[in-house]
Design an enzyme around this catalytic site. Structure first.
Site, PDB file in Angstrom:
ATOM      1  N   GLU A 537      33.472  35.994  45.914  1.00  9.86           N
ATOM      2  CA  GLU A 537      34.093  34.929  46.718  1.00  9.86           C
ATOM      3  C   GLU A 537      33.839  33.538  46.110  1.00  9.86           C
ATOM      4  O   GLU A 537      33.537  32.582  46.822  1.00  9.86           O
ATOM      5  CB  GLU A 537      33.579  34.999  48.161  1.00  9.86           C
ATOM      6  CG  GLU A 537      33.979  36.278  48.870  1.00  9.86           C
ATOM      7  CD  GLU A 537      33.428  36.399  50.266  1.00  9.86           C
ATOM      8  OE1 GLU A 537      34.116  36.954  51.132  1.00  9.86           O
ATOM      9  OE2 GLU A 537      32.291  35.930  50.513  1.00  9.86           O
ATOM     10  N   GLU A 611      37.419  43.437  51.411  1.00 10.23           N
ATOM     11  CA  GLU A 611      36.585  43.417  52.615  1.00 10.23           C
ATOM     12  C   GLU A 611      37.518  43.368  53.811  1.00 10.23           C
ATOM     13  O   GLU A 611      38.267  42.409  53.997  1.00 10.23           O
ATOM     14  CB  GLU A 611      35.652  42.200  52.636  1.00 10.23           C
ATOM     15  CG  GLU A 611      34.568  42.219  51.579  1.00 10.23           C
ATOM     16  CD  GLU A 611      33.622  41.026  51.719  1.00 10.23           C
ATOM     17  OE1 GLU A 611      33.765  40.242  52.695  1.00 10.23           O
ATOM     18  OE2 GLU A 611      32.738  40.874  50.852  1.00 10.23           O
TER      19      GLU A 611
END
Length: 963
Positions: A537, A611
């Protein structure tokens, strides 16, 4: 009566040679010729862990080595309920079944025994009812097991369990087993630790021809048990070789006291020729010949169920010993099982994943030795990224993945949690590495015990799961500092997650170590790892794509050759996506929209949600988060129908034990709670939730041809614990370490302290009331003036100031600062703990920077806890409280801390994590393996005035009571 007694004796205990060469026992004995013990696993007392987990992968390796059977020691007696039924727990049956089922599938025969029943061997008469009840249940449970599964009634009877005492008890046990298992092979052995010398007194039921006699031999003991701490002081000496005599006479260490018999043995060992040396084959040949003669005379097959040498002996001597024993037993036509596979008397080297040097040739002469110089591998496969699909061995493969963090699960439960994920319908698990777990200090790497990621991956493979690896170096995961090591912050101007050369150098070293552990476990090398993530991320932190390229290069240099990828939220994808790295998207809802954004960034290739959130993490003082099962099933169902791969974050959240729960800064500062339940399909304690069963039902409709789901494992037992009195107290201010003197406050990292609390103390001159200003307080401060608490400051509320009362004389100012985890996400990563800059005293006309500080470091580690001085009573100041409690049986429990304030809890030395009465978490999960039957201890750290003097264990958690 005399005639009747003679008939009974004849029927039950005859030693006439009625068993023929073609008897069932003789035929069965041919299946148990070369075996190995699965040691220190299922015979370990509940609450203890001897750092040895065995899996289906071990059984595959055992079979591949050439063994035909395994002996499975099980301490059934630890898992019984109360009299008179002594009901065995589902837990122990599930664990034993796992090994038995996997072994028989591989063609291995199995001996299931009863191990470490010490209460029975101490007092057989008082425990015979329990002994028989255990075997009635085990026999009934395995009544339909394959023929290759045998029972061994008792390991090494000794002490009061003499041969004569055991004869009738064995006869009754055999009679009861035959009611459910009329044709099952049964192993039984004489007393004195299954000694061949006891055979003349041994009696067996004459009317049962499917019994094999089990014997043990560890002679010469002073060689095989050298250096074994449990063997007693007579075996402390090491350096004894096999066979004797040694080329250079052995001289005992004068600092180790030994008895005369040991000195006599050593003298003979140094001087006697090989054929008469007490540390040579002479030590056991007579016993083997005695066993053979007895077997031939009475028609009963015998089996040597244990022999072996502890690894404190040199490896060359160990190999010579195993070879000599094997040769003697083979020559006598007697089957055997070595002690053991990988648990202290190792055949197998857990680190290299190959036999220890010389062991294969010792036991399986003539077999190729190539595997002794390179780890034995399962066949390599391929995994690649195609134009539309992921390709497993060239065929389209839809990834049904779920995230679980091995560091948030007790090692003893890794296999169970992986089985749960598989049973829910997943074919892959995703696993973060947390750099600060594996490199707690610069250059000191740890991949053992709870940090053994390689073992976790092997367990996943044994369960039939692939692995997606996320090694960082940054991970997030609401873990302290996102996994970045605290010691990076000792460099004041370091810039993490950038091209700062100091940061990049540390990353490179860590990733190289990761490669050493895990590169051999890629699918291309016969392992389970199919993809590896680069960073994590990063688009939420920066947009330096060159930095991402450098981390990618480090991962490749570490030996990873499977596909690499990045992940980010939809809005952040463009910040870090590179043309030469595959990318996936992280989303919590509206999967279609998120995937459309991904497709714009990555026009071709398969689609994957890296995710997908079934719930969310919780922070202190906020409400407990949940996710709608209906919505989750609908979105995942849509993904399955549209060939979208996914990873559920989290399929099982677990617990952030100790100090490792992180924090966020959105703003404001928001620390995470200890529980990482996440409202995941598998609960914090590993329970199947309604969400689990809804997804299992969904996934069962999307299985590949021939794919089936395993049964859902039984739930680990949960227990209640009556209120535990915490009647001893160690006030924090009475147990301070030696202080450090500094002019200005510094954060704890500058004092080599990673976590815990820190106390800053200075002297204030007499003066008027003034405002205290702290720049900055990280994270929770207690202000004391002359020992009296006058304020509490909370970083969540941006509290950095407080009015101090007027002082008529010099006063002591104490600032006790407790830390939460370092920030895990966003641009605030890298926050330091304690007081980060300065403390000022402000009046209407002046501002003075306070100087001349004493600093007390309070890391709350084992060393600090070990020096605490407890006394009876309680206090209103911060303090540790201690108590003990006793358990008849262990199980998971949830310690109710709702009546306490703010602090931490340790049970038997295990740090369960932080508690705070503001919630929403009001219990702390305590895993059953961390408890013990008998006495246990508990320590509670309380920062606030104690409102209670006890703590109890619940069978269910409280995670949704915010105050």
């Amino acid at each position: 009566m005399k005639l009747f007694g003679q008939l009974v004796l004849l029927l039950l205990f005859s030693l006439t040679a009625t068993a023929q060469k073609d008897s069932p026992a003789r035929q069965a004995a041919k299946k148990f010729m070369r075996g190995v013990n699965i040691a220190n696993y299922l015979e370990v007392p509940p609450g203890e862990h001897w750092n040895v987990a065995h899996t289906a992968l071990d059984l595959k390796q055992i079979r591949a080595e050439g063994f035909d059977h395994v002996r499975l020691p099980v301490a059934w007696n630890y898992y019984t309920g109360p009299a008179p039924d002594y009901k065995l727990s589902d837990e122990i049956f599930a664990r034993a079944d796992d090994m038995v089922t996997n072994a028989t599938k591989l063609g291995l025969n199995v001996i299931i025994n009863l191990h470490h029943f010490d209460e029975f061997t101490t007092d057989p008469a008082a425990n015979t009812a329990k002994f028989l009840a255990i075997w009635r249940q085990v026999a009934a449970h395995y009544a339909t097991a394959p023929k290759g599964v045998a029972f061994e009634l008792l390991n090494e009877p000794h002490d009061a369990a003499t041969t004569v005492v055991m004869n009738p008890i064995y006869a009754e046990a055999i009679r009861q087993i035959r009611l459910t298992n009329p044709h099952r092979t049964i192993f039984v052995g004489p007393g004195k630790w299954n000694s061949p010398d006891e055979l003349p007194s041994f009696r067996l039921p004459d009317n049962d021809d499917n019994i094999i006699v089990t014997l043990h031999c560890y002679d010469p003991m002073f060689f095989t048990h050298q250096g074994a701490s449990w063997a007693g002081p007579d075996f402390k000496l090491t350096g004894i070789q096999f066979p004797g005599p040694p080329k250079i006479p052995f001289e005992p260490d004068p600092n180790i006291p030994v008895k005369k018999w040991v000195l006599d043995k050593i003298q003979q060992y140094n001087t006697q020729p090989a054929d008469n040396n007490p540390c040579g084959p002479k030590a056991f040949l007579a016993k083997i010949q005695k066993a053979k003669a007895w077997s031939e005379a009475y028609g009963r097959p015998v089996h040597f169920g244990e022999f072996g040498a502890f690894t404190k002996a040199d490896q060359e001597s160990r190999a010579h010993y195993y070879e000599a024993m094997r040769q003697a037993l083979d020559a006598a036509g007697i089957g055997w099982a070595i002690w053991d596979w990988k648990s202290g008397f190792n055949y197998w080297d857990r680190k290299t994943q190959q036999p220890l040097p010389g062991m294969r040739q010792a036991l399986f002469p003539g077999r190729k030795q190539k595997a002794e110089t390179s780890p034995r591998k399962t066949p390599a496969e391929t995994f690649s990224i195609g134009d539309k699909d992921f390709l497993l061995n060239g065929e389209p493969f839809q990834i049904r993945c779920g995230e679980m963090h091995f560091a948030r699960i007790p090692r003893e439960y890794w296999a169970q949690r992986l089985r749960m994920a598989h049973a829910m319908g997943l074919n892959t698990v995703c696993a973060y590495l947390f750099w600060n777990l594996h490199e707690p200090a610069p250059g000191k790497f740890d991949f053992s015990g709870e940090a053994d990621i390689a073992e976790f991956c092997k367990l996943a493979q044994a369960e039939g799961l692939h692995v997606i690896l996320r090694p960082g170096p940054y991970s997030c995961a609401e873990w302290d500092s996102g996994g970045l090591p605290w010691w990076l912050l000792k460099t004041p101007d370091i810039k993490v997650r950038t091209r700062d050369p100091r940061y990049l150098a540390a990353c490179k070293k860590f990733l190289a170590q990761v490669g050493r552990q895990l590169a051999p476990l890629q699918i291309t090398h016969g392992g389970p790892i199919i993809m590896v993530q680069v960073e994590n991320e990063y688009g939420a932190f920066g947009n330096d794509k060159a930095y991402m390229g450098l981390i990618r290069d480090d991962i490749k240099a570490a030996g990873f050759d499977v596909p690499l990828f990045t992940c980010d939220g939809p809005k952040e994808l463009t910040n870090d996506t590179r043309a030469d790295l595959f990318c996936v998207v992280n989303i919590g809802h509206n999967a279609k929209q998120g995937l459309q954004t991904l497709r714009k960034v990555r026009p071709d290739g398969p689609l994957m949600v890296g995710e997908y959130y079934p719930g969310w993490f919780d922070s202190w003082g906020e409400k407990h988060h949940t996710g709608s099962t209906t919505n989750i099933v609908a979105e995942l169902g849509w993904m399955l129908s549209h060939n979208v791969s996914f990873s559920i974050y989290m399929v099982h959240g677990g617990t952030t034990f100790g100090f490792d729960a992180g924090a966020n800064y959105f703003p404001p500062f928001s620390p995470e709670i200890t529980s990482y339940d996440y409202d995941a399909p598998i609960s914090e304690a590993g329970w199947a939730t309604p969400k689990f069963y809804a997804l299992r039902d969904l996934f069962s409709k999307h299985l590949n041809p021939g794919e089936t789901l395993p049964d859902v494992p039984p739930q680990n037992p949960a227990i209640q614990i009556a209120p535990i009195a915490l009647d001893e107290c160690a006030p924090l201010f009475d147990n301070l370490p030696k202080p450090k003197k500094v002019a200005q406050p510094k954060p704890m990292e500058m004092f080599d302290q990673p976590h815990g609390a820190i106390l800053y103390r200075t002297q204030l001159p007499a003066g008027d009331a003034a405002q205290l200003r702290i720049t900055e307080l990280h994270d929770y401060g207690l202000v004391f003036l002359d020992g009296k608490r006058i304020a509490t400051l909370d970083r969540r509320l941006n509290q950095n100031t407080n009015w101090l009362p007027a002082r008529t004389a010099t006063a002591t100012l104490d600032l006790l600062v407790d830390s939460f985890g370092h920030i895990t996400y966003g641009k605030k990563i890298g926050d330091r703990k304690g007081i980060t800059d300065k403390v000022e005293l402000e009046t209407a006309t002046t501002t003075n920077v306070l100087t001349g500080w004493q600093v007390f470091n309070l890391p709350f580690d084992d060393r600090e806890l070990g020096r605490l001085k407890f006394k009876a009573g309680a206090t209103d100041s911060p303090a540790f409280y201690r108590g003990t409690f006793s358990l008849a049986q262990t199980g998971d429990t949830f310690l109710d801390v709702s009546s306490w304030g703010k602090g931490m809890v340790w049970v038997n030395g295990h740090n369960l994590g932080r508690f705070w009465d503001i919630g929403p978490q009001q219990t702390l999960y305590c895993p059953g393996p961390w408890l013990k039957t008998g006495s246990n201890n508990i320590v509670v750290l309380e920062f606030n005035p104690a409102r209670h003097d006890a703590i109890a264990g619940r069978s269910e958690p409280i995670l949704n009571q915010a105050k």
